[in-house]
Design a protein around this motif. Structure first.
Motif, short mmCIF file in Angstrom:
data_model
loop_
_atom_site.label_atom_id
_atom_site.label_comp_id
_atom_site.label_asym_id
_atom_site.label_seq_id
_atom_site.Cartn_x
_atom_site.Cartn_y
_atom_site.Cartn_z
N GLU A 55 3.01 -4.56 -1.74
CA GLU A 55 1.76 -4.15 -1.07
C GLU A 55 0.66 -5.10 -1.52
OE1 GLU A 55 0.84 -1.39 0.84
OE2 GLU A 55 2.46 0.08 0.64
N VAL A 56 -0.26 -5.37 -0.63
CA VAL A 56 -1.41 -6.22 -0.96
C VAL A 56 -2.69 -5.49 -0.56
CG1 VAL A 56 -2.60 -8.39 -0.50
CG2 VAL A 56 -0.11 -8.36 -0.65
N LEU A 57 -3.65 -5.48 -1.46
CA LEU A 57 -4.95 -4.86 -1.18
C LEU A 57 -6.04 -5.94 -1.24
CD1 LEU A 57 -4.70 -1.63 -3.41
CD2 LEU A 57 -4.03 -1.91 -1.01
N VAL A 58 -6.94 -5.89 -0.28
CA VAL A 58 -8.05 -6.85 -0.23
C VAL A 58 -9.28 -6.16 -0.81
CG1 VAL A 58 -9.30 -8.49 1.22
CG2 VAL A 58 -7.01 -7.73 1.89
N ASN A 59 -9.26 -5.95 -2.11
CA ASN A 59 -10.38 -5.26 -2.76
C ASN A 59 -10.73 -5.98 -4.06
OD1 ASN A 59 -8.34 -4.57 -4.51
ND2 ASN A 59 -8.29 -2.41 -3.94
N GLY A 101 -5.71 -2.22 2.69
CA GLY A 101 -4.34 -2.70 2.72
C GLY A 101 -4.21 -3.86 3.70
N LEU A 102 -3.52 -4.91 3.27
CA LEU A 102 -3.38 -6.09 4.14
C LEU A 102 -2.43 -5.83 5.30
CD1 LEU A 102 -4.03 -9.12 4.58
CD2 LEU A 102 -2.05 -9.65 3.14
N GLU A 103 -1.44 -5.01 5.07
CA GLU A 103 -0.46 -4.72 6.11
C GLU A 103 -1.13 -3.90 7.21
OE1 GLU A 103 1.98 -4.81 8.48
OE2 GLU A 103 3.00 -5.56 6.68
N THR A 104 -0.99 -4.37 8.44
CA THR A 104 -1.71 -3.71 9.53
C THR A 104 -1.17 -2.32 9.84
OG1 THR A 104 -0.27 -4.84 11.11
CG2 THR A 104 -2.39 -5.86 10.64
N LYS A 105 0.09 -2.07 9.46
CA LYS A 105 0.64 -0.75 9.75
C LYS A 105 0.12 0.32 8.81
CE LYS A 105 4.97 -2.63 11.57
NZ LYS A 105 6.40 -2.89 11.28
#
Lengths: 64, 612
Positions: free
Chosen positions: B163-167, B445-449
């Protein structure tokens, strides 16, 4: 892979990025049924999961 | 009096191509100092990556980020011909370095860069002139990273997923940066940090009050700060000092790290001698490294975050100090305003009286708008009037607390509305419930889903300031009006068979076929002198890399000898040792001058790495 197409003749992104009244997309009101249904589904999925485990897994090393 | 008026009045640009407006506008010939420069902007952003359900001592950030980095297609910054030896060159020859940095590569696709810093995947946007272009470039980098995420997850054999978070904080007391980098004149830099500290205080007051535009929002508090249900700024809990060069501890509101990546800096021997890359003393430039802001997803928040800083810095360069904006205690104001999502709390001004964050932003707007109207940003900040209009309209919505409209523009408002919706569906949830913190994380979350922001964007509920085509273009093409163009194009050409020995934001060093024993080094200190218009004719003129580099003005050097005397090398080596000592106080290795120096950028384990 996050492949990049190296042979493509580059375009100027700036030409396409210039916002003006014609191209600037205004948001639709967020109260649409479809949006709210998707949002609620996402929220419900989170609320039904193991949030404590997820939050613990997020742990990062301190950065800059 | 007349003289003073003439000097202070903004003048229209007359030399936009090279950004030497000040020299020509001054009308005093070649020796007049550069007073203005286009506000080129770049970014270096650390992402949070991890493996849910996988238990590792210390977390899974390092494992996840390295898996992501492997999926990018880039040219290693340290080459690869003679590992170790060239790594040492790349490191010691630079102004500073990061002890926690590894695997840096530059992208032939768009001229950006990716690497690992302190276990985080760090993505760096190519340099652009326009804040709107920056939005497109930033979202393009997110798309490239999402591609890497999908590829990395497809390789995982055990069913686990990254998982990737843009924070900018993990909710557990650890922060990581979403930094911006702005090109300024050395004169403006000196004013900010050594001569006219009121400018620095003005910049600090602007940044603090700008959280109402730039905050991503956060559930709770961290870093020993008082509890809060919801904060506007993620980074506020981690800003603990007013000014300083450090970025990993005691983080400052205004970062004074002096790593230009556009020529020499004070302290370099060549700089003192006036022969530093970047030209004479009057032509020198600097990079303002801004570590204060949150990572932003909303395009309006992003363009305001960048564009407003561009305009304010242009004003500071013009020696126009915004009036009556200094805060009595900026750090206290930050903590107070971050905890006030209803936007009602006031704090004291240094000149007396009290103000809310929005009121202070309005004061800045009025003065910056006058500066723009007078031509002060002409040739320096593209689309300045459009930025002013968007700033004005957004402030009006904040003043009237029109949060329904603001949710389409500002991350903290959108995130807060999502969490309020969850609370409405589950009234039992208190603000400290882990479910709400997870929603907080998944907003970015980077994942669009799974990323909540993308659900809103997909439905057209987020205002767009750049087109999807513009974003997509930056995934495969560099900006045309900065050195990023030449960097990307040269890396594509070199990747065809010549050996790249080292790449950085301002230099490419290569060994060409058929040139045994010699290497060519292309210095690109000036961010605007290697745009498409300047260098494409050279690319078109020859298929020979060696000839191309010659046409571009690369230095032809023997592989041994004088490069050991490269200016700045001694300083770089000493800073490396200072870093090592900080990480390991028992390290008694002596520097080249026989003493440990704790200099700017070397007092922490994260000394470099930003686009400039």
């Amino acid at each position: 892979m996050a492949q990049h197409e190296r042979t493509r003749e580059p375009v100027n992104p700036a030409d396409e990025a210039r916002p003006d009244d014609a191209t600037r997309r205004r948001p639709r009101r967020p109260e649409t049924d479809q949006l709210m249904a998707e949002a609620d589904a996402l929220i419900d999925r989170v609320l039904s999961g193991d949030s404590e485990a997820f939050n613990a897994a997020v742990r990062q090393k301190g950065g800059q | 009096m007349t003289k003073r008026r003439r000097r202070r009045r903004p003048r229209p640009a007359r030399a936009r191509s090279l950004g030497t407006r000040g020299r020509l506008a001054s009308g005093r010939g070649a020796s007049a100092p550069i007073r203005h420069t286009p506000k080129i902007v770049g970014a270096d952003v650390e992402l949070a990556s991890f493996l849910p359900g996988v238990d590792r001592p210390g977390g899974t950030g390092g494992e996840a980020s390295r898996a992501l980095l492997r999926e990018f297609v880039g040219v290693p910054a340290a080459g690869g011909a003679w590992p170790g030896f060239l790594d040492a060159w790349s490191v010691a020859g630079r102004a500073s370095l990061s002890a926690g940095e590894e695997g840096r590569q530059f992208l032939p696709s768009n001229g950006g860069s990716v690497y690992i810093d302190l276990d985080h995947l760090e993505i760096c946007c190519p340099e652009v002139r326009s804040a709107f272009d920056h939005v497109a470039a930033w979202h393009a980098m997110l798309r490239l990273t999402r591609g890497a995420l999908h590829a990395a997850n497809a390789r995982r054999p055990d069913g686990s997923r990254i998982e990737v978070l843009v924070n900018t904080s993990d909710g557990l007391g650890h922060s990581y940066g979403a930094h911006l980098n702005f090109l300024v004149t050395r004169r403006a830099w000196d004013h900010l940090f050594t001569r006219r500290l009121q400018y620095l205080l003005s910049l600090g007051a602007f940044q603090v009050s700008a959280i109402v535009l730039t905050g991503q929002g956060k559930v709770g508090s961290e870093n020993g700060r008082p509890p809060a249900p919801f904060q506007i700024s993620q980074r506020a809990d981690f800003v603990e000092s007013l000014v300083g060069p450090q970025t990993t501890f005691n983080r400052p509101l205004v970062n004074s790290r002096d790593e230009p990546l556009c020529g020499g800096r004070p302290g370099d021997l060549a700089y003192a001698a006036g022969s530093a890359p970047g030209g004479s003393a009057d032509e020198r430039l600097a990079r303002l490294h801004v570590i204060f802001f949150d990572a932003t997803m909303c395009q309006v928040a992003c363009v305001l975050k960048v564009g407003l800083m561009q305009m304010l810095l242009a004003m500071i360069e013009a020696e126009r100090m915004p009036a009556r904006v200094l805060l009595e205690d900026p750090l206290d104001a930050l903590a107070t305003w971050s905890r006030d999502p209803d936007l009602r709390t006031t704090t004291r001004l240094a000149t007396g009286g009290r103000t809310t964050a929005v009121e202070l932003q309005r004061r800045f707007l009025e003065q910056v708008a006058r500066f723009v109207e007078g031509g002060g940003c002409d040739g320096l900040v593209p689309d300045a009037k459009r930025l002013i209009a968007l700033w004005d309209d957004t402030l009006t919505k904040l003043e009237t607390r029109d949060f329904d409209s603001l949710a389409a523009r500002l991350d903290w408002v959108l995130k807060r509305s999502m969490i309020e919706r969850a609370r409405a569906r589950r009234p039992r949830l208190r603000w400290d419930a882990p479910e709400l913190k997870q929603l907080d994380h998944l907003y970015a979350g980077l994942e669009t889903k799974t990323g909540l922001y993308w659900a809103w964007e997909r439905q057209g509920a987020v205002e767009q300031v750049v087109t999807d085509d513009a974003i997509e273009a930056f995934t495969t093409s560099p900006p045309e009006d900065t050195r990023a163009w030449t960097r990307a194009m040269l890396l594509r050409r070199l990747a065809d068979g010549d050996r790249v020995e080292a790449v950085d934001w301002d230099v490419i060093r290569a060994r060409c076929r058929g040139a045994l024993g010699r290497r060519r080094t292309l210095d690109m200190q000036h961010p605007m002198k290697h745009g498409r218009a300047q260098t494409k004719p050279s690319f078109d003129a020859t298929n020979s890399t060696r000839e191309l580099l010659d046409r571009l003005g690369a230095r032809d050097e023997a592989t041994t000898g004088q490069w050991f005397l490269r200016p700045g090398m001694q300083r770089g080596a000493d800073m490396l040792l200072a870093d090592r000592r900080k990480a390991d106080p028992g390290d008694t290795t002596e520097g080249t001058d026989g003493a440990a120096r704790a200099d700017q950028g070397a007092g922490e384990p994260g000394g470099r790495g930003s686009s400039g």
